[in-house]
Design a protein around this motif. Structure first.
Motif, short mmCIF file in Angstrom:
data_model
loop_
_atom_site.label_atom_id
_atom_site.label_comp_id
_atom_site.label_asym_id
_atom_site.label_seq_id
_atom_site.Cartn_x
_atom_site.Cartn_y
_atom_site.Cartn_z
N TRP A 64 0.84 -1.19 0.00
CA TRP A 64 0.00 0.00 0.00
C TRP A 64 0.88 1.25 0.00
O TRP A 64 2.02 1.22 0.45
CB TRP A 64 -0.91 0.02 1.23
N ILE A 65 0.30 2.32 -0.53
CA ILE A 65 0.94 3.63 -0.51
C ILE A 65 -0.11 4.65 -0.07
O ILE A 65 -1.16 4.78 -0.70
CB ILE A 65 1.47 4.04 -1.90
N GLN A 86 -3.65 0.51 -3.26
CA GLN A 86 -3.39 -0.90 -2.94
C GLN A 86 -2.79 -1.56 -4.17
O GLN A 86 -3.23 -1.31 -5.29
CB GLN A 86 -4.67 -1.62 -2.56
N ILE A 87 -1.80 -2.42 -3.91
CA ILE A 87 -1.11 -3.12 -4.99
C ILE A 87 -1.11 -4.60 -4.66
O ILE A 87 -0.75 -5.00 -3.55
CB ILE A 87 0.34 -2.62 -5.12
N ALA A 99 4.87 13.56 -0.80
CA ALA A 99 5.05 13.18 0.60
C ALA A 99 4.46 11.80 0.90
O ALA A 99 4.25 11.44 2.05
CB ALA A 99 4.43 14.23 1.52
N SER A 100 4.21 11.04 -0.14
CA SER A 100 3.60 9.71 0.04
C SER A 100 4.50 8.78 0.83
O SER A 100 5.72 8.94 0.85
CB SER A 100 3.28 9.10 -1.32
N TYR A 101 3.86 7.80 1.47
CA TYR A 101 4.62 6.81 2.22
C TYR A 101 3.88 5.47 2.15
O TYR A 101 2.68 5.42 1.88
CB TYR A 101 4.80 7.22 3.69
N GLY A 102 4.62 4.39 2.36
CA GLY A 102 4.00 3.08 2.33
C GLY A 102 5.01 1.96 2.36
O GLY A 102 6.22 2.18 2.43
N ILE A 103 4.47 0.76 2.28
CA ILE A 103 5.27 -0.47 2.33
C ILE A 103 4.80 -1.41 1.23
O ILE A 103 3.59 -1.64 1.09
CB ILE A 103 5.11 -1.19 3.68
N ILE A 104 5.73 -1.95 0.48
CA ILE A 104 5.40 -2.94 -0.53
C ILE A 104 6.34 -4.13 -0.36
O ILE A 104 7.56 -3.96 -0.30
CB ILE A 104 5.51 -2.36 -1.95
#
Length: 128
Positions: free
Chosen positions: A7-8, A54-55, A82-87
């Motif tokens: 997600w981001i 969502q990916i 300024a986006s943030y997330g974890i993939i």
């Protein structure tokens, strides 16, 4: 097998004061929808006034999917700085990292690769 999930959170500023414009959201949505196909999806959700991408992707072989997702993330981060997330990424055909997940960490619109320690090594932690 290539597996990518994550997600981001889309953000335009790090102080939370500036919201993304509807125009930027529509552009990002067009970008991600152009990547939807069999065994993969990308979508934007609006949750409590915030937007999240969502990916999810799962293919038998990596036929450029890692590069495609990297390009997609970079395109998103150019628009939402300024986006943030974890993939999470796993490519079991990679001769060096076949038994582990890599984490693509997005922070302030910048992407870095980290080694996963939560569910890697895949064998024996999640596989026999």
């Amino acid at each position: 097998m290539i597996e990518i999930n994550g997600w981001i959170s889309l953000e335009s500023s790090t102080d939370g004061e500036d919201k993304l414009t509807e125009e930027v959201i529509l552009i990002i949505n067009e970008i991600i929808e152009s990547h939807n196909s069999f065994n993969q999806y990308f979508r934007i959700l609006s949750i409590n006034g915030n937007y999240v991408v969502q990916i999810a992707l799962n293919h038998n072989h990596n036929l450029g999917y890692v590069e495609m997702v990297n390009d997609l993330i970079n395109d998103i981060c150019k628009l939402a700085k300024a986006s943030y997330g974890i993939i999470y990424l796993r490519d079991d055909e990679n001769e060096f990292d076949f038994n582990m997940f890599k984490i693509l960490r997005i922070a302030k619109g910048q992407v870095s690769y980290e080694n996963d320690k939560l569910i890697s090594p895949c064998n024996p932690l999640i596989e026999d």
